[in-house]
Design a protein around this motif. Structure first.
Motif, PDB file in Angstrom:
ATOM      1  N   ASN A  72       0.832  -1.215   0.000  1.00 39.39           N
ATOM      2  CA  ASN A  72       0.000   0.000   0.000  1.00 39.39           C
ATOM      3  C   ASN A  72       0.861   1.258   0.000  1.00 39.39           C
ATOM      4  OD1 ASN A  72      -2.368  -1.471  -0.058  1.00 39.39           O
ATOM      5  ND2 ASN A  72      -2.674  -1.399   2.147  1.00 39.39           N
ATOM      6  N   GLU A  73       1.940   1.232   0.799  1.00 41.40           N
ATOM      7  CA  GLU A  73       2.832   2.394   0.848  1.00 41.40           C
ATOM      8  C   GLU A  73       3.497   2.625  -0.509  1.00 41.40           C
ATOM      9  OE1 GLU A  73       5.536   1.627   4.050  1.00 41.40           O
ATOM     10  OE2 GLU A  73       3.979   1.864   5.588  1.00 41.40           O
ATOM     11  N   LYS A  74       3.973   1.552  -1.129  1.00 40.47           N
ATOM     12  CA  LYS A  74       4.619   1.681  -2.436  1.00 40.47           C
ATOM     13  C   LYS A  74       3.615   2.116  -3.505  1.00 40.47           C
ATOM     14  CE  LYS A  74       8.831   0.915  -1.558  1.00 40.47           C
ATOM     15  NZ  LYS A  74       9.776   2.016  -1.684  1.00 40.47           N
ATOM     16  N   TYR A  75       2.384   1.640  -3.396  1.00 41.04           N
ATOM     17  CA  TYR A  75       1.352   2.054  -4.348  1.00 41.04           C
ATOM     18  C   TYR A  75       1.118   3.560  -4.243  1.00 41.04           C
ATOM     19  CZ  TYR A  75      -3.134   2.648  -6.633  1.00 41.04           C
ATOM     20  OH  TYR A  75      -4.138   3.087  -7.446  1.00 41.04           O
ATOM     21  N   LEU A  76       1.010   4.056  -2.993  1.00 37.74           N
ATOM     22  CA  LEU A  76       0.808   5.495  -2.808  1.00 37.74           C
ATOM     23  C   LEU A  76       2.007   6.291  -3.307  1.00 37.74           C
ATOM     24  CD1 LEU A  76      -0.896   5.548   0.713  1.00 37.74           C
ATOM     25  CD2 LEU A  76      -1.964   5.956  -1.511  1.00 37.74           C
ATOM     26  N   GLU A  77       3.214   5.782  -3.025  1.00 32.46           N
ATOM     27  CA  GLU A  77       4.425   6.457  -3.492  1.00 32.46           C
ATOM     28  C   GLU A  77       4.463   6.470  -5.020  1.00 32.46           C
ATOM     29  OE1 GLU A  77       9.298   6.095  -3.124  1.00 32.46           O
ATOM     30  OE2 GLU A  77       8.021   4.683  -2.051  1.00 32.46           O
ATOM     31  N   LYS A  78       4.127   5.345  -5.635  1.00 34.40           N
ATOM     32  CA  LYS A  78       4.091   5.248  -7.098  1.00 34.40           C
ATOM     33  C   LYS A  78       3.081   6.238  -7.672  1.00 34.40           C
ATOM     34  CE  LYS A  78       1.678   2.230  -9.455  1.00 34.40           C
ATOM     35  NZ  LYS A  78       1.083   1.100 -10.112  1.00 34.40           N
ATOM     36  N   PHE A  79       1.912   6.305  -7.053  1.00 37.40           N
ATOM     37  CA  PHE A  79       0.871   7.228  -7.510  1.00 37.40           C
ATOM     38  C   PHE A  79       1.345   8.670  -7.394  1.00 37.40           C
ATOM     39  CE2 PHE A  79      -3.010   9.725  -6.907  1.00 37.40           C
ATOM     40  CZ  PHE A  79      -3.719   9.349  -8.041  1.00 37.40           C
ATOM     41  N   LYS A  80       1.974   8.987  -6.257  1.00 31.44           N
ATOM     42  CA  LYS A  80       2.473  10.346  -6.033  1.00 31.44           C
ATOM     43  C   LYS A  80       3.557  10.706  -7.052  1.00 31.44           C
ATOM     44  CE  LYS A  80       4.847  13.143  -2.584  1.00 31.44           C
ATOM     45  NZ  LYS A  80       5.555  13.122  -1.304  1.00 31.44           N
ATOM     46  N   LEU A  81       4.497   9.777  -7.286  1.00 23.87           N
ATOM     47  CA  LEU A  81       5.569  10.034  -8.251  1.00 23.87           C
ATOM     48  C   LEU A  81       5.019  10.167  -9.667  1.00 23.87           C
ATOM     49  CD1 LEU A  81       8.312   7.619  -6.900  1.00 23.87           C
ATOM     50  CD2 LEU A  81       8.336  10.119  -6.807  1.00 23.87           C
ATOM     51  N   LYS A  82       4.028   9.370 -10.015  1.00 20.15           N
ATOM     52  CA  LYS A  82       3.411   9.485 -11.339  1.00 20.15           C
ATOM     53  C   LYS A  82       2.751  10.854 -11.490  1.00 20.15           C
ATOM     54  CE  LYS A  82       0.053   7.377 -14.464  1.00 20.15           C
ATOM     55  NZ  LYS A  82      -0.438   8.626 -14.957  1.00 20.15           N
ATOM     56  N   TYR A  83       2.068  11.297 -10.432  1.00 22.25           N
ATOM     57  CA  TYR A  83       1.429  12.617 -10.469  1.00 22.25           C
ATOM     58  C   TYR A  83       2.493  13.693 -10.667  1.00 22.25           C
ATOM     59  CZ  TYR A  83      -0.912  16.837  -8.869  1.00 22.25           C
ATOM     60  OH  TYR A  83      -1.406  18.112  -8.784  1.00 22.25           O
ATOM     61  N   GLU A  84       3.579  13.597  -9.904  1.00 23.84           N
ATOM     62  CA  GLU A  84       4.655  14.582 -10.022  1.00 23.84           C
ATOM     63  C   GLU A  84       5.294  14.527 -11.412  1.00 23.84           C
ATOM     64  OE1 GLU A  84       7.317  13.782  -6.786  1.00 23.84           O
ATOM     65  OE2 GLU A  84       5.898  14.498  -5.276  1.00 23.84           O
ATOM     66  N   LYS A  85       5.467  13.308 -11.949  1.00 23.22           N
ATOM     67  CA  LYS A  85       6.034  13.150 -13.293  1.00 23.22           C
ATOM     68  C   LYS A  85       5.120  13.798 -14.326  1.00 23.22           C
ATOM     69  CE  LYS A  85       5.074   9.677 -15.544  1.00 23.22           C
ATOM     70  NZ  LYS A  85       4.473   9.118 -16.660  1.00 23.22           N
TER      71      LYS A  85
END
Length: 127
Positions: A72-85
C-alpha cells in the motif's frame, strides 16, 4: 461326568471354547493399555502439531499484513511520483512551447530587422 457337582464355568468350558474366548478377551484387554498409550501419545503429538500450525499461521498472517502495508505504501508512493512526473511533463511541455514561441518571435523580429536594414541600405544607396 456328573453335572451337579460341576460349576457353571466348567459346564460351559467343557469343550474349551469358553477358555479360548476368555484367553482371547484377556489378550485383547492386555493390548488396550498399549493402544490407549499410543493414542494418548498421538493426541499430545497432534496437539503440538496444531499449536505449531496455529503459530505458523499467525506468523504468516503477520507477514502478509506487513507485506500488504508495504504494498500500500509503495502504491501510494508510485501514484504520487506518477502525479509529479505528469506535472513535470506538463510544465516541460509548456516551457518548450513558450521557448518555441519566443524563438519564433525572435526570428520574426530578425526578419523584420533584415527587411528594414535592406530598405535603409537601398535608401542610402539612392541618396
Amino acid at each position: 461326568m456328573e453335572l451337579n457337582g460341576m460349576n457353571w464355568d466348567d459346564i460351559w468350558s467343557f469343550d474349551g471354547e469358553l477358555q479360548q474366548l476368555k484367553q482371547s478377551v484377556l489378550i485383547r484387554m492386555n493390548d488396550i493399555p498399549l493402544i490407549i498409550k499410543e493414542l494418548l501419545f498421538y493426541q499430545s503429538s497432534i496437539k503440538i502439531d496444531v499449536k505449531n500450525a496455529s503459530k505458523d499461521f499467525e506468523e504468516i498472517s503477520e507477514k502478509q499484513k506487513s507485506m500488504r502495508q508495504e504494498i500500500n505504501e509503495k502504491y501510494l508512493e508510485k501514484f504520487k511520483l506518477k502525479y509529479e512526473k505528469d506535472k513535470a511533463i506538463l510544465n516541460y511541455t509548456k516551457c518548450v512551447e513558450q521557448y518555441n514561441n519566443l524563438r519564433s518571435k525572435e526570428r520574426d523580429i530578425l526578419i523584420e530587422k533584415q527587411k528594414k536594414e535592406q530598405k535603409l541600405s537601398i535608401i542610402n544607396k539612392d541618396y
